[in-house]
Write an enzyme that holds these catalytic residues in place. Structure first.
Site, mmCIF file in Angstrom:
data_model
loop_
_atom_site.group_PDB
_atom_site.id
_atom_site.type_symbol
_atom_site.label_atom_id
_atom_site.label_comp_id
_atom_site.label_asym_id
_atom_site.label_seq_id
_atom_site.Cartn_x
_atom_site.Cartn_y
_atom_site.Cartn_z
ATOM 1 N N SER A 13 0.846 -1.190 0.000
ATOM 2 C CA SER A 13 0.000 0.000 0.000
ATOM 3 C C SER A 13 0.883 1.243 0.000
ATOM 4 O O SER A 13 1.679 1.455 0.910
ATOM 5 C CB SER A 13 -0.896 0.003 1.242
ATOM 6 O OG SER A 13 -1.507 1.266 1.350
ATOM 7 N N HIS A 37 -1.196 -1.081 -4.255
ATOM 8 C CA HIS A 37 -2.477 -0.720 -3.660
ATOM 9 C C HIS A 37 -2.488 0.788 -3.391
ATOM 10 O O HIS A 37 -1.573 1.327 -2.768
ATOM 11 C CB HIS A 37 -2.638 -1.501 -2.355
ATOM 12 C CG HIS A 37 -3.941 -1.328 -1.657
ATOM 13 N ND1 HIS A 37 -5.067 -2.053 -1.994
ATOM 14 C CD2 HIS A 37 -4.314 -0.531 -0.629
ATOM 15 C CE1 HIS A 37 -6.064 -1.709 -1.195
ATOM 16 N NE2 HIS A 37 -5.635 -0.772 -0.358
ATOM 17 N N ASP A 39 -4.728 3.928 -1.844
ATOM 18 C CA ASP A 39 -5.853 4.241 -0.959
ATOM 19 C C ASP A 39 -6.393 5.639 -1.205
ATOM 20 O O ASP A 39 -5.690 6.622 -1.003
ATOM 21 C CB ASP A 39 -5.401 4.125 0.503
ATOM 22 C CG ASP A 39 -5.157 2.681 0.890
ATOM 23 O OD1 ASP A 39 -6.106 1.884 0.794
ATOM 24 O OD2 ASP A 39 -4.016 2.349 1.272
ATOM 25 N N MET A 41 -9.085 8.367 -0.043
ATOM 26 C CA MET A 41 -9.956 8.727 1.094
ATOM 27 C C MET A 41 -10.437 10.159 0.931
ATOM 28 O O MET A 41 -9.667 11.032 0.527
ATOM 29 C CB MET A 41 -9.179 8.604 2.399
ATOM 30 C CG MET A 41 -8.509 7.246 2.603
ATOM 31 S SD MET A 41 -7.739 7.151 4.225
ATOM 32 C CE MET A 41 -6.792 5.617 4.033
ATOM 33 N N HIS A 70 -8.286 1.406 -4.077
ATOM 34 C CA HIS A 70 -9.245 1.163 -2.998
ATOM 35 C C HIS A 70 -9.945 2.480 -2.663
ATOM 36 O O HIS A 70 -9.365 3.351 -2.031
ATOM 37 C CB HIS A 70 -8.450 0.617 -1.790
ATOM 38 C CG HIS A 70 -9.257 0.360 -0.562
ATOM 39 N ND1 HIS A 70 -8.673 0.092 0.665
ATOM 40 C CD2 HIS A 70 -10.599 0.296 -0.352
ATOM 41 C CE1 HIS A 70 -9.613 -0.101 1.564
ATOM 42 N NE2 HIS A 70 -10.786 0.015 0.985
ATOM 43 N N MET A 72 -12.199 4.702 -0.657
ATOM 44 C CA MET A 72 -12.882 4.880 0.633
ATOM 45 C C MET A 72 -13.545 6.261 0.561
ATOM 46 O O MET A 72 -13.134 7.208 1.237
ATOM 47 C CB MET A 72 -11.868 4.782 1.776
ATOM 48 C CG MET A 72 -11.433 3.341 2.034
ATOM 49 S SD MET A 72 -9.899 3.237 2.967
ATOM 50 C CE MET A 72 -8.723 3.383 1.621
ATOM 51 N N MET A 144 -11.504 -5.748 5.116
ATOM 52 C CA MET A 144 -10.752 -4.828 5.966
ATOM 53 C C MET A 144 -10.524 -5.463 7.335
ATOM 54 O O MET A 144 -11.470 -5.845 8.020
ATOM 55 C CB MET A 144 -11.522 -3.510 6.144
ATOM 56 C CG MET A 144 -11.619 -2.643 4.908
ATOM 57 S SD MET A 144 -10.044 -2.258 4.125
ATOM 58 C CE MET A 144 -9.185 -1.371 5.440
ATOM 59 N N PHE A 150 -6.646 4.775 8.143
ATOM 60 C CA PHE A 150 -5.242 5.037 8.462
ATOM 61 C C PHE A 150 -4.402 3.764 8.356
ATOM 62 O O PHE A 150 -4.895 2.673 8.621
ATOM 63 C CB PHE A 150 -5.115 5.589 9.891
ATOM 64 C CG PHE A 150 -5.852 6.884 10.068
ATOM 65 C CD1 PHE A 150 -5.253 8.098 9.768
ATOM 66 C CD2 PHE A 150 -7.177 6.881 10.498
ATOM 67 C CE1 PHE A 150 -5.950 9.293 9.901
ATOM 68 C CE2 PHE A 150 -7.894 8.068 10.629
ATOM 69 C CZ PHE A 150 -7.265 9.279 10.336
ATOM 70 N N GLY A 152 -0.955 1.547 9.612
ATOM 71 C CA GLY A 152 -0.259 1.328 10.881
ATOM 72 C C GLY A 152 -1.127 0.892 12.045
ATOM 73 O O GLY A 152 -0.696 0.953 13.190
ATOM 74 N N ASP A 177 -6.726 -6.369 3.937
ATOM 75 C CA ASP A 177 -6.093 -5.047 4.044
ATOM 76 C C ASP A 177 -6.176 -4.534 5.478
ATOM 77 O O ASP A 177 -7.268 -4.361 6.012
ATOM 78 C CB ASP A 177 -6.846 -4.092 3.091
ATOM 79 C CG ASP A 177 -6.229 -2.714 3.001
ATOM 80 O OD1 ASP A 177 -5.129 -2.491 3.529
ATOM 81 O OD2 ASP A 177 -6.877 -1.844 2.367
ATOM 82 N N GLY A 178 -4.995 -4.297 6.064
ATOM 83 C CA GLY A 178 -4.953 -3.696 7.398
ATOM 84 C C GLY A 178 -4.191 -4.546 8.400
ATOM 85 O O GLY A 178 -4.586 -5.666 8.698
HETATM 86 C C1 DX5 Z 1 -6.375 1.628 5.558
HETATM 87 C C2 DX5 Z 1 -5.931 1.336 4.159
HETATM 88 C C3 DX5 Z 1 -4.809 0.387 4.045
HETATM 89 C C4 DX5 Z 1 -3.542 0.820 4.720
HETATM 90 C C5 DX5 Z 1 -2.975 -0.410 5.351
HETATM 91 O O1 DX5 Z 1 -7.582 2.271 5.545
HETATM 92 O O2 DX5 Z 1 -6.998 0.823 3.396
HETATM 93 O O3 DX5 Z 1 -4.546 0.000 2.699
HETATM 94 O O4 DX5 Z 1 -2.587 1.371 3.866
HETATM 95 O O5 DX5 Z 1 -1.878 -0.051 6.100
HETATM 96 P P1 DX5 Z 1 -1.168 -1.068 7.082
HETATM 97 O O6 DX5 Z 1 -0.669 -2.210 6.250
HETATM 98 O O7 DX5 Z 1 -0.067 -0.248 7.681
HETATM 99 O O8 DX5 Z 1 -2.201 -1.491 8.089
HETATM 100 ZN ZN ZN Z 2 -6.506 -0.010 1.417
#
Ligand code: DX5
Ligand code: ZN
Length: 218
Positions: A13, A37, A39, A41, A70, A72, A144, A150, A152, A177-178
């Site tokens: 990601s 990937h 993201d 948002m 992705h 969101m 998810m 976020f 981390g 993912d996550g």
């Molecule tokens: C969170 C994202 C993820 C994020 C995952 O909302 O959709 O793709 O980058 O990050 P890590 O792998 O650090 O949990």
């Molecule tokens: Zn994602």
């Protein structure tokens, strides 16, 4: 992206990459990853704001691997075409973002019309049955394992049964993912996932190649 040759696909990601030197961040990794990937948002569907089609187009120009985008965002249908034109190869929206079943079907049809792969994602609190009626039309289900918004965050083990539920009913890309790292990757692979998204684990690793390899086995 051949699911057959490689039992588990890995998509780092870019949320955890340094966008001020994106080309350098992906250099050396582009050849070993299966997709990137991205993201998106909007500050409404999730409390964070990241990037739009303009940046997706820029990312497209520095990587060769497929872009797994992705969304969101609260209005996926309104923006889908722009993200597809910008270079999304797989476009995934959240089932919670649609007002009704007709809208979900419209999104799926729109992505397919443009010849791209389509996915649906669901938040940890959403039951897998919410996607049941669409599975036959999807290329990807994105589970998810953190609350979207976020990078981390800590992996939620309570989502493992959901992955198992999809593994029994869906033969496309079953993505997670996550909170994915070497340890949680093993758990989700055992539950049936075949496509792993990992942000902070890959980009904070001293040896990123090794980190990517550890997601496939270990
Ligand atoms: C969170 C994202 C993820 C994020 C995952 O909302 O959709 O793709 O980058 O990050 P890590 O792998 O650090 O949990
Ligand atoms: Zn994602």
């Amino acid at each position: 992206m051949e699911k057959g040759n490689n039992p588990v696909l890995v998509a780092p990601s870019l949320l955890s990459a340094d966008f001020s030197c994106l080309e350098r961040e992906v250099r050396g990794l582009d050849a070993v990853v299966d997709a990137w990937h991205v993201d998106v948002m909007d500050g409404h569907f999730v409390p964070n704001i990241t990037l739009g089609p303009f940046i997706v187009r820029a990312v497209r120009s520095v990587v060769t691997r497929p872009l797994d985008v992705h969304l969101m965002i609260g209005e996926p249908i309104k923006y889908a075409r722009e993200f597809l034109s910008a270079g999304a190869d797989i476009l995934t929206a959240h089932v919670e973002a649609f007002g009704n079943e007709g809208e979900v079907k419209e999104f799926i049809a729109l992505v397919k019309e443009m010849g791209r792969k389509v996915g649906l994602s669901l938040k940890p609190a959403t039951p897998p049955e919410a996607l049941e009626g669409y599975l036959a039309d999807l290329d990807m289900v994105l589970v998810m394992t953190v609350e979207p918004g976020f990078g981390g965050q800590r992996f939620r083990e309570d989502q493992l049964p959901k992955i198992g539920w999809f593994a029994q009913r869906f033969s496309g890309y079953l993505a997670v993912d996550g909170g994915i790292n070497a340890e949680t990757a093993r758990l989700v692979r055992e539950a049936g996932a075949n496509f792993l998204v990992a942000g902070s684990y890959v980009f904070s690793a001293r040896d990123r190649l090794k980190a990517i390899a550890s997601l496939r086995e270990g």
